[in-house]
Design an enzyme around this catalytic site. Structure first.
Site, mmCIF file in Angstrom:
data_model
loop_
_atom_site.group_PDB
_atom_site.id
_atom_site.type_symbol
_atom_site.label_atom_id
_atom_site.label_comp_id
_atom_site.label_asym_id
_atom_site.label_seq_id
_atom_site.Cartn_x
_atom_site.Cartn_y
_atom_site.Cartn_z
ATOM 1 N N ASP A 315 0.799 -1.169 0.026
ATOM 2 C CA ASP A 315 -0.011 0.061 -0.150
ATOM 3 C C ASP A 315 0.827 1.259 -0.096
ATOM 4 O OD1 ASP A 315 -2.503 1.361 0.576
ATOM 5 O OD2 ASP A 315 -1.622 1.732 2.216
ATOM 6 N N GLU A 368 1.323 -0.560 -5.020
ATOM 7 C CA GLU A 368 0.166 0.585 -5.289
ATOM 8 C C GLU A 368 1.006 1.938 -5.410
ATOM 9 O OE1 GLU A 368 -3.112 3.474 -3.746
ATOM 10 O OE2 GLU A 368 -1.860 2.270 -2.339
#
Length: 634
Positions: A315, A368
């Site tokens: 993330d 990401e």
């Protein structure tokens, strides 16, 4: 865990170098025996503490009973406590340099109290009988560049819920129930992988698991670590891969967590201009500190080695790479070259990805990363970061902007759909329609679509068809495959009752057909990294908002021709240019009755004739319905 839990000189050396990849077997709480007495070994790293003791329900939470020994200058504290048992709650009581007492959960703890409690819980991770040997063996041959990968993104706590038994009952499925229900659904739909949000322990439901306090503990919301192993094992037995969200970018300031762990910045950068995220009110890991890098890299390996996880989706990578991410002038410190790149984070990623992918062939590391940072999926030795795959946020943004438009205005924005093919091979991409796109007043996928009623469903079917046809792996967030109307909320389950309505059921049938086609035809995945894998027939038919292209298979057999119409205007004999004078077999028609249309299969095979169209010698004509999607195999 055996009898000898002492840190050796080698253990200390490797930890100090940041390369003790199984450090979690020493730190934390591990049941074992010493001098024939059963109990638990505790070990914690607190380099600037004055003293540390273990407190728990076994000693009345009294800091004076079980004082730990610090046996060297690294700040590693250890203690064996007899008669402590599995299930006992504990924390570390840390005396800071100025005499303050901090009660901290175990950074390496494997199980935690159910929120709102936040103590760690003793658990034995040994003894689970795995049954996924075949899966793990086959996984070694998995190539994320050449194999099919369609990911179903799921938040376990809100996928399905039990009716609440009382006011405080969250109604969560246990990991074991969840395994059976989810495997059935994923197999029926035809996804290859699930990606789970919020598995690592976190204090606040509303953070969706992105503010982690227990990096080494599967959240107790849904059961025990053994229950979670059962979940992964069951998925693997059903040939479903499991990817976890992983958050090395930041951690929350909760008093029991990692923040100022020993009374000083232990896990975070000491300078708040590097060590705090103004946007999120969280702390940033110190990627320059070997012991911190070791904590994170060993954690990635922990999930893969101890829980058989198939990959991690990392993330907020951009927030780690840029020193000025989310910061104003004066809020950040440039690197030694005066730039905004975090050199330590770059080095961390190269180290992390080399170790994880080097040790575990066939696993995936997914970034990401929301900027145009070069070579995110490039090899570390060539200057890349070494990830297997990168989320394609550019494609997602352009695609949604286009799909939201009233069809009348699409002709002025035609390039929004074609632009992504100009950079599709610069990284190994995953096309994503994730949870982030269906929260915070952004609307669910179906409600982003223009028009009313059935028009929304027709638009969404045409949109998903382009996603399947476009190079890149696929990811779709739960609820979007049957047209969930409400935005997602972690507090309630999906609106499954909608499947009782024909339009939602038929949209789901269509997504199922798309996923089946995707897995069946290598043209849709095996050439994702090859610019020869996609050929535009007509990328410029803006006035009619129609796109046509070919996905070539690596063998030259079973190639697919896509024709997509993004207006409500029917084209009774839409002529499309083709490369060869062959037969073109219609394999997918979005207007079939099972998908909510009214066009029955009249003709399935179309013969190309010698008639110029789209700058090609051969062509054929096909009745293209309003918002129609046609896929031909040749």
């Amino acid at each position: 865990m055996g009898n000898n839990m002492k840190f050796t000189e080698l253990d200390r050396y490797l930890f100090g170098q940041g390369t003790h990849y199984e450090i979690y077997k020493l730190f934390g709480a591990h049941p074992g025996t010493q001098r024939k007495k059963e109990g638990v070994f505790f070990a914690v790293w607190a380099p600037h503490a004055k003293a540390v003791s273990v407190v728990g329900d076994f000693n009345g939470w009294n800091p004076e009973v079980n004082v730990m020994k610090c046996d060297n200058d690294m700040g590693i504290y250890q203690l064996f406590i007899p008669k402590v048992r599995e299930g006992d709650l504990y924390k570390y009581c840390i005396t800071t340099q100025n005499g303050e007492l901090l009660y901290k959960a175990d950074p390496y703890g494997n199980y935690a109290e159910m929120r709102p409690g936040n103590a760690s819980r003793v658990v034995n991770l040994e003894g689970f009988k795995w049954g996924d040997t075949t899966w793990l063996k086959n996984r070694q041959n998995f190539d994320p560049q050449k194999d099919a990968m369609s990911i179903y993104e799921v938040h376990p706590g809100s996928w399905k819920k039990h009716p609440a038994a009382h006011e405080d009952d969250p109604g969560f499925y246990n990991y074991r129930e969840f395994a059976h229900a989810l495997a059935d659904y994923v197999k029926e739909m035809g996804y290859t992988h699930v990606e789970l949000m919020g598995i690592a322990e976190h204090p606040f439901d509303g953070s969706w698991g992105y503010q982690v306090t227990g990096y080494y503990a599967p959240t107790s919301r849904y059961g025990t670590p053994e229950d979670f192993r059962y979940f992964v094992n069951y998925m693997h037995k059903n040939k479903i891969g499991v990817i976890l969200d992983w958050v090395p970018a930041h951690f929350p300031k909760d008093a029991h967590g990692l923040a100022d762990f020993d009374g000083t910045p232990t896990y975070e950068y000491a300078d708040p201009r590097k060590g705090e995220h103004p946007d999120w009110g969280t702390k940033v890991f110190d990627y320059g500190k070997n012991e911190v890098k070791n904590f994170l890299i060993a954690n990635a390996l922990f999930w893969i080695q101890e829980f058989h996880i198939d990959g991690l989706r990392v993330d907020a990578v951009a927030s780690m790479l840029y020193l000025d991410y989310g910061r104003e002038n004066g809020q950040w410190v440039p690197n030694q070259y005066g730039e905004n790149k975090n050199l330590e984070a770059i080095e961390f990623f190269r180290h992390l990805n080399s170790v994880v992918l080097g040790k575990h062939k066939g696993t995936v590391m997914i970034a990401e990363e929301s900027t145009a940072w070069p070579m995110v999926t490039g090899k570390p030795e060539d200057g890349g970061l070494g990830f297997s795959l990168k989320w394609n946020m550019g494609w997602m943004h352009d695609f949604l902007e286009y799909m939201k438009l009233d069809p009348y205005f699409r002709k002025y924005n035609h390039h929004k759909m074609t632009f992504s093919t100009s950079y599709a091979y610069s990284e190994n991409y995953v096309l994503v329609l994730s949870h982030d796109e269906v929260v915070h007043l952004k609307c669910s996928m179906i409600n982003k679509m223009p028009g009313l009623g059935q028009d929304k469903f027709e638009n969404l079917k045409a949109g998903y068809s382009y996603m399947i046809g476009h190079p890149g792996k696929k990811l779709l967030f739960m609820g979007q495959d049957f047209g969930q109307y409400q935005e997602w909320s972690e507090a309630r389950e999906l609106d499954w009752y909608l499947l009782g309505e024909e339009s939602h059921q038929k949209l789901q049938n269509y997504v199922k057909a798309l996923l089946a086609m995707y897995k069946k035809y290598p043209a849709l995945y095996a050439n994702d990294q090859n610019p020869q894998g996609l050929e535009w027939i007509n990328a410029d038919d803006a006035s009619r908002s129609i796109y046509s292209f070919i996905r070539w298979s690596p063998t030259g057999r079973n190639n697919l021709l896509f024709v997509l119409n993004y207006t409500p205007v029917e084209r009774e004999d839409y002529r499309v240019g083709v490369p060869k004078k062959k037969q073109y077999k219609l394999i997918l028609n979005s207007k079939e009755p099972e998908f909510g249309g009214d066009v029955h299969k009249e003709q399935t095979v179309y013969k190309a004739v010698k008639k110029e169209c789209d700058g090609r010698e051969f062509s054929f004509a096909y009745p293209l319905p309003a918002y129609g999607v046609a896929v031909f195999q040749f």
